[in-house]
Structure formats: structure tokens, C-alpha cells
Design a protein around this motif. Structure first.
Motif, PDB file in Angstrom:
ATOM      1  N   PRO A  76       5.369  10.961   7.706  1.00  0.00           N
ATOM      2  CA  PRO A  76       5.443   9.943   6.654  1.00  0.00           C
ATOM      3  C   PRO A  76       4.292   8.936   6.806  1.00  0.00           C
ATOM      4  O   PRO A  76       4.259   8.153   7.751  1.00  0.00           O
ATOM      5  CB  PRO A  76       6.806   9.276   6.906  1.00  0.00           C
ATOM      6  CG  PRO A  76       7.091   9.519   8.354  1.00  0.00           C
ATOM      7  CD  PRO A  76       6.362  10.760   8.761  1.00  0.00           C
ATOM      8  N   TYR A  78       1.505   5.897   5.275  1.00  0.00           N
ATOM      9  CA  TYR A  78       1.451   4.703   4.435  1.00  0.00           C
ATOM     10  C   TYR A  78       2.765   3.922   4.444  1.00  0.00           C
ATOM     11  O   TYR A  78       3.276   3.507   3.400  1.00  0.00           O
ATOM     12  CB  TYR A  78       1.048   5.087   3.001  1.00  0.00           C
ATOM     13  CG  TYR A  78      -0.102   6.054   2.983  1.00  0.00           C
ATOM     14  CD1 TYR A  78      -1.375   5.648   3.376  1.00  0.00           C
ATOM     15  CD2 TYR A  78       0.079   7.402   2.630  1.00  0.00           C
ATOM     16  CE1 TYR A  78      -2.442   6.544   3.404  1.00  0.00           C
ATOM     17  CE2 TYR A  78      -0.975   8.301   2.652  1.00  0.00           C
ATOM     18  CZ  TYR A  78      -2.239   7.864   3.046  1.00  0.00           C
ATOM     19  OH  TYR A  78      -3.274   8.756   3.090  1.00  0.00           O
ATOM     20  N   SER A  80       5.834   4.864   4.947  1.00  0.00           N
ATOM     21  CA  SER A  80       6.846   5.475   4.078  1.00  0.00           C
ATOM     22  C   SER A  80       8.045   6.023   4.849  1.00  0.00           C
ATOM     23  O   SER A  80       8.851   6.748   4.272  1.00  0.00           O
ATOM     24  CB  SER A  80       6.204   6.619   3.274  1.00  0.00           C
ATOM     25  OG  SER A  80       5.721   7.633   4.147  1.00  0.00           O
ATOM     26  N   TYR A  83      11.362   4.867   3.367  1.00  0.00           N
ATOM     27  CA  TYR A  83      11.499   5.542   2.068  1.00  0.00           C
ATOM     28  C   TYR A  83      11.945   6.986   2.255  1.00  0.00           C
ATOM     29  O   TYR A  83      12.858   7.474   1.574  1.00  0.00           O
ATOM     30  CB  TYR A  83      10.159   5.473   1.335  1.00  0.00           C
ATOM     31  CG  TYR A  83       9.964   6.491   0.242  1.00  0.00           C
ATOM     32  CD1 TYR A  83      10.500   6.289  -1.031  1.00  0.00           C
ATOM     33  CD2 TYR A  83       9.226   7.656   0.468  1.00  0.00           C
ATOM     34  CE1 TYR A  83      10.312   7.225  -2.048  1.00  0.00           C
ATOM     35  CE2 TYR A  83       9.042   8.591  -0.540  1.00  0.00           C
ATOM     36  CZ  TYR A  83       9.580   8.370  -1.788  1.00  0.00           C
ATOM     37  OH  TYR A  83       9.404   9.295  -2.795  1.00  0.00           O
ATOM     38  N   ASN A 173       6.726  13.104  -2.834  1.00  0.00           N
ATOM     39  CA  ASN A 173       5.342  12.633  -2.970  1.00  0.00           C
ATOM     40  C   ASN A 173       5.009  12.119  -4.367  1.00  0.00           C
ATOM     41  O   ASN A 173       3.834  12.055  -4.739  1.00  0.00           O
ATOM     42  CB  ASN A 173       4.372  13.758  -2.594  1.00  0.00           C
ATOM     43  CG  ASN A 173       4.255  13.941  -1.098  1.00  0.00           C
ATOM     44  OD1 ASN A 173       4.226  12.981  -0.353  1.00  0.00           O
ATOM     45  ND2 ASN A 173       4.207  15.190  -0.655  1.00  0.00           N
ATOM     46  N   ASP A 175       6.195   9.033  -5.586  1.00  0.00           N
ATOM     47  CA  ASP A 175       6.398   7.589  -5.723  1.00  0.00           C
ATOM     48  C   ASP A 175       5.075   6.900  -6.107  1.00  0.00           C
ATOM     49  O   ASP A 175       4.085   6.994  -5.369  1.00  0.00           O
ATOM     50  CB  ASP A 175       6.918   7.008  -4.401  1.00  0.00           C
ATOM     51  CG  ASP A 175       7.266   5.545  -4.531  1.00  0.00           C
ATOM     52  OD1 ASP A 175       8.338   5.222  -5.055  1.00  0.00           O
ATOM     53  OD2 ASP A 175       6.431   4.718  -4.102  1.00  0.00           O
ATOM     54  N   LEU A 178       3.482   4.287  -3.433  1.00  0.00           N
ATOM     55  CA  LEU A 178       2.935   4.931  -2.240  1.00  0.00           C
ATOM     56  C   LEU A 178       1.686   5.740  -2.559  1.00  0.00           C
ATOM     57  O   LEU A 178       0.762   5.815  -1.734  1.00  0.00           O
ATOM     58  CB  LEU A 178       3.999   5.826  -1.597  1.00  0.00           C
ATOM     59  CG  LEU A 178       5.187   5.079  -0.970  1.00  0.00           C
ATOM     60  CD1 LEU A 178       6.258   6.057  -0.530  1.00  0.00           C
ATOM     61  CD2 LEU A 178       4.722   4.235   0.219  1.00  0.00           C
ATOM     62  N   VAL A 256       1.486  11.647   0.948  1.00  0.00           N
ATOM     63  CA  VAL A 256       2.335  10.537   1.413  1.00  0.00           C
ATOM     64  C   VAL A 256       3.297  11.060   2.470  1.00  0.00           C
ATOM     65  O   VAL A 256       3.407  10.517   3.564  1.00  0.00           O
ATOM     66  CB  VAL A 256       3.101   9.905   0.237  1.00  0.00           C
ATOM     67  CG1 VAL A 256       4.095   8.857   0.757  1.00  0.00           C
ATOM     68  CG2 VAL A 256       2.135   9.262  -0.740  1.00  0.00           C
TER      69      VAL A 256
END
Length: 304
Positions: A76, A78, A80, A83, A173, A175, A178, A256
Motif C-alpha cells: 500500500p 502513498y 494508503s 484505506y 486502485n 480512489d 490517492l 496505489v
């Protein structure tokens, strides 16, 4: 204490121990006898429970079908992680071939400590405050400390090409926030690499001049003008290491939620229900009889 008295005490202790062992053996033998009597008394009912458990187990196994496990290591990027875990935990599985899905961090304390210069201090702080970052549970928030995570998907059908897992990752991927963060951070990394590469080129030029014996003019750099050559070489090495690290981050940050290694369609081995259910039924029967024996025992006390 006389020698005779000591011998008498030893004989008494040995005699007492022998009697206790004999009593225990008799009790054990009697218990085994009572147990076999109980089995013989209830042999028909136990046989019915066994046959019923086998039949129900076969029925469940024949209707349950096979299950297949698919595992993929994901990164994951960035920021994330939260998330990712939220999406997996709240994923709706109704009307899909997915039977279950879970994600957990791949615990690697060494990688965590060495990945950033201040992570050792973070690890010390967590240990001092009794926060176990080397163990994972669903309510521990440990996942944010680790880079690699194992996504496990159980399906009712084989998926050798990984279509089910790919659809999950593709959905993760999408979002917008992000994706924008990915674009900004990717551009920043490229600029950082360019700057570091220019620094390396400058250092190499200086080192080339220092190694050229023919260069000795007043306008050029030589060893007498730059005695910190070890520091210069160290700066070049640090810059190259940083470039390598950033390029790896760029490689792993192409998505992402970036999937890395995959293992698809491994058949899930379960304990056969036709073995499990007879054991459960017979165990429940013994528990029920044990409870009834206790109830009968205490009812006798009430009637006294």
C-alpha cells in the motif's frame, strides 16, 4: 533419633506409599471397568450417533464443494494502508465466488527498523510503552508499521490466472485522491533523482580531476585544494544509495495498491465432516451424561 527408630519411620513411609499406589491402581482399574460398562450399556445409542454423524458429514461435504486459496503480497503506497484495510474489512461478498477475504501485515521487524533512520527510536518508544508492534491483531493498528501485506482470498472455483484477485486490486486502485497523490509524489521522486544524479556527476568530475596528474594549473582543483577526499567519496556513495532507494520506491509505487508476488488456486484442505461430526455428536453425548451425573449427585444432597 536412633537408627532403629529411623528404620521404623522409613518402613512406615514405604508401607503408606505402597498402599496409596495400590489404592490408586484399584481406582483406575475400577474407573476403566465402569467406563466400558457405560459403553456397553449405550452401545446402540453411540452407534446411532456415529452413523448419524457420518451421514450428516457426507451430506455437508458433498454440498460444500471445494475451496481454493489465492495469496498475493501487496504494497500500500502513498499512505494508503488504512484505506486498504478498511476496504477489505468492509468488502461485500454476496453473490460473488469469494467465500472469504482477509489481509494482514507481513511482520518484518528488521525491515521496519532499517527502512528509516528514526525507526529504531520508534521501536524503542513502542516497546517502552508495552505496544507490541511485532504481533498483529485486528484491533492493534500494527499494520501501518510494515510495508508488505498478505492478501488472502478464498473462492469456490479455481482461478489460475488470478482474475478475481486482479479485479479486487483494480477496484482498490480507483480512489481519486490517492491517484492524485501518486502523481504528485512520483513527479517529486523523479526530480529528486535528477538532482542526486547531478550531484554524483559533479563529484565524479572532481574525482577525475584529482586523479589526473597532468592537471596542475592554478584554476583547476587538485588534491592540495581539496583534502576532504574521503568525505567526497562518502557523499557519492550516499547519493547513489539514495538514488537506488528512490528508484525501488518508484518501481514499487507504480500502483496505489501494488501487487507483487502471487500464489493462485491452492486447494484448501479441511478436516472431512464425516470424521468431524461423529466425534462432535459422541463428545456431546458424554458431556450430557456427565452433566446429568452431577445433577443426580447434588439432588441426592437435597433429599437428605
Amino acid at each position: 533419633m536412633g537408627k532403629g527408630e529411623l528404620n521404623d519411620n522409613q518402613e512406615i513411609d514405604l508401607s503408606y506409599l505402597t498402599k496409596k499406589i495400590s489404592t490408586w491402581i484399584e481406582f483406575l482399574g475400577y474407573s476403566i471397568y465402569k467406563f466400558f460398562q457405560f459403553l456397553l450399556k449405550n452401545i446402540i445409542l453411540l452407534s446411532v450417533l456415529f452413523i448419524l454423524g457420518v451421514a450428516i458429514g457426507y451430506f455437508i461435504d458433498s454440498n460444500r464443494g471445494e475451496s481454493y486459496k489465492h495469496e498475493v503480497v501487496v504494497i500500500p503506497n502513498y499512505k494508503s494502508t488504512e484505506y486498504l484495510y478498511s476496504k477489505i474489512e468492509n468488502m461485500k461478498l454476496k453473490d460473488s465466488p469469494i467465500q472469504s477475504i482477509e489481509i494482514k501485515p507481513i511482520i518484518d521487524v528488521y525491515d521496519f527498523i532499517t527502512s528509516e533512520w528514526n525507526n529504531l527510536e520508534v521501536a524503542k518508544y513502542l516497546s517502552q510503552n508495552n505496544i507490541r508492534f511485532d504481533k498483529y491483531s485486528t484491533d492493534s493498528d500494527v499494520e501501518k508499521f510494515y510495508r508488505y501485506h498478505l492478501l488472502t482470498v478464498i473462492t469456490s472455483d479455481k482461478d489460475p490466472k488470478g482474475a478475481v484477485v486482479d479485479s479486487i486490486v483494480n477496484e482498490l486502485n480507483k480512489d481519486p485522491f490517492l491517484l492524485e497523490r501518486k502523481r504528485v509524489e512520483s513527479e517529486g521522486r523523479k526530480m529528486l533523482v535528477q538532482g542526486l544524479e547531478k550531484n554524483v556527476e559533479s563529484i565524479e568530475k572532481i574525482l577525475d580531476k584529482l586523479g589526473d596528474a597532468s592537471v596542475n594549473t592554478a584554476g583547476d582543483v587538485n588534491i592540495e585544494m581539496y583534502p576532504e577526499i574521503n568525505e567526497l567519496i562518502s557523499s557519492k556513495r550516499s547519493a547513489l544509495n539514495e538514488i537506488n532507494k528512490i528508484k525501488i520506491l518508484e518501481l514499487e509505487g507504480t500502483e496505489v495498491i501494488n501487487p507483487t508476488t502471487k500464489v493462485m488456486s491452492v486447494e484448501v484442505k479441511r478436516t472431512p465432516s464425516y470424521l468431524l461430526y461423529p466425534l462432535i455428536f459422541i463428545a456431546l453425548f458424554f458431556v450430557f451424561n456427565l452433566i446429568m451425573a452431577f445433577v443426580g449427585k447434588y439432588k441426592k444432597f437435597e433429599n437428605r
